[in-house]
Motif scaffolding. Sequence first.
Motif, mmCIF file in Angstrom:
data_model
loop_
_atom_site.group_PDB
_atom_site.id
_atom_site.type_symbol
_atom_site.label_atom_id
_atom_site.label_comp_id
_atom_site.label_asym_id
_atom_site.label_seq_id
_atom_site.Cartn_x
_atom_site.Cartn_y
_atom_site.Cartn_z
ATOM 1 N N LEU A 19 0.797 -1.227 0.000
ATOM 2 C CA LEU A 19 0.000 0.000 0.000
ATOM 3 C C LEU A 19 0.829 1.276 0.000
ATOM 4 N N SER A 20 1.683 1.457 0.988
ATOM 5 C CA SER A 20 2.465 2.694 1.031
ATOM 6 C C SER A 20 3.835 2.424 1.621
ATOM 7 N N HIS A 21 4.786 3.273 1.211
ATOM 8 C CA HIS A 21 6.163 3.149 1.696
ATOM 9 C C HIS A 21 6.681 4.519 2.068
ATOM 10 N N VAL A 22 7.269 4.618 3.264
ATOM 11 C CA VAL A 22 7.840 5.867 3.755
ATOM 12 C C VAL A 22 9.356 5.715 3.784
ATOM 13 N N LEU A 29 7.401 9.554 0.029
ATOM 14 C CA LEU A 29 6.226 8.751 0.350
ATOM 15 C C LEU A 29 5.607 8.271 -0.954
ATOM 16 N N VAL A 30 5.334 6.967 -1.051
ATOM 17 C CA VAL A 30 4.698 6.439 -2.249
ATOM 18 C C VAL A 30 3.479 5.619 -1.860
ATOM 19 N N ASP A 35 4.643 8.227 -6.582
ATOM 20 C CA ASP A 35 5.127 9.272 -5.697
ATOM 21 C C ASP A 35 3.961 10.139 -5.229
ATOM 22 N N ILE A 36 3.966 10.494 -3.945
ATOM 23 C CA ILE A 36 2.855 11.240 -3.365
ATOM 24 C C ILE A 36 2.652 12.581 -4.058
ATOM 25 N N ALA A 185 -4.083 10.169 3.323
ATOM 26 C CA ALA A 185 -4.836 8.933 3.140
ATOM 27 C C ALA A 185 -4.147 7.711 3.740
ATOM 28 N N ASP A 186 -2.829 7.649 3.662
ATOM 29 C CA ASP A 186 -2.125 6.485 4.195
ATOM 30 C C ASP A 186 -0.693 6.862 4.529
ATOM 31 N N HIS A 187 -0.112 6.136 5.487
ATOM 32 C CA HIS A 187 1.267 6.443 5.873
ATOM 33 C C HIS A 187 1.866 5.276 6.641
ATOM 34 N N GLY A 188 1.850 4.100 5.992
ATOM 35 C CA GLY A 188 2.454 2.945 6.624
ATOM 36 C C GLY A 188 1.704 2.494 7.867
#
Length: 380
Positions: A19-22, A29-30, A35-36, A185-188
């Motif tokens: 879903l997401s990678h920080v 952030l992706v 890319d965000i 929306a999302d952040h790990g």
Amino acid sequence: MSDELKRGLEGVLVTESELSHVDGEAGRLVYRGYDIEELARGASYEEVLYLLWHGSLPTRDELDSFSASLAAERDVDSEVLETVRTLADADERPMAALRTATSMLSAYDDDEAVESRGETIEQGTRITAKVPTVLAAFERARQGEAPVDPDPDLSHAGNFLYMLTGVEPDTVSEETFDMALTLHADHGLNASTFTAMVIGSTMADVYSGVTGGIGALSGSLHGGANQDVMELLYEIDESSKDPVQWVKDARDAGRRIPGFGHRVYEVKDPRARILEDKLRDLSDSSGDRTWLDYTTAIEAHLTEEGLLEKGIAPNVDFYSGSVYDSMGIPMDLFTPIFAMSRVGGWVAHVAEYQEDNRLIRPRARYTGPESAEFVPIDER
């Protein structure tokens, strides 16, 4: 089985996620590889929800169908709205009111149990659509106003601002708010997302997971920093001091400046960079540069002081509060709006984890007495 103690689960891997990678070192952030910044500037919040929930960006036809299905679920039962009014009259905190009302929504959903990814997404769609209606109705009730019915022809972002004020937002405000929703929306596996995922691992309904996520986000160590930033900016403004001098005096007095530092990022939060640009747009639109001048001056000063060299840089909260305030949104709604956006991420993580579900059950190292002699109550 390792007996190494990791307080706060620091560095512990508990699952795999697409879903997401920080990337804290690079400040990147992706979401699912995108890319965000590209998503925030080029995609709507509805497109981002589709990406998180379904694994790819939608075609035009897919987006139209998805957006229509989301808009069709915005109405909230009158009994829930009556409870929202009661909570507003009781001067309940917005996050607590949102938590209570979200939990109550399940009483009006015929599909209580979730047994498949599709059912999780369907239930998550209903929750995601209704949370803005609940939050806007709460604020209207606090102002002594009747709730505004949702408009299915407006975007998720535009409809919320419309329900909040009763007036359709201008283009800059709608685009800015939509961007802010995407950024949050999302952040790990942050605290609230992990909470929702733990609840989801028990195969509880999605209402339970989202309600738990709201509860986790309400804590001062997770949500709320953007409100702290705004309170600081208002304090500076009321003091009539130069913002840099005010910060120098505050730090000399041992005060912490909110909006700086992050558990993961060692450089400036990429979401802060994007919101700084949007704050410029809002300032240009309104002709009022007060918050932009204050925040950029404070950031420049603290950067010169070497905080960046210590891995302490502006996070998303340093600019998001100014953006919301510039749109006339009350400060104590900042964290509930965070929750309104993050519902999409919570639903995505629950759905993803349940596909290869294993009940989350960590251990604690026992540090109590090894042996205690029981004494009957009459002999104690």
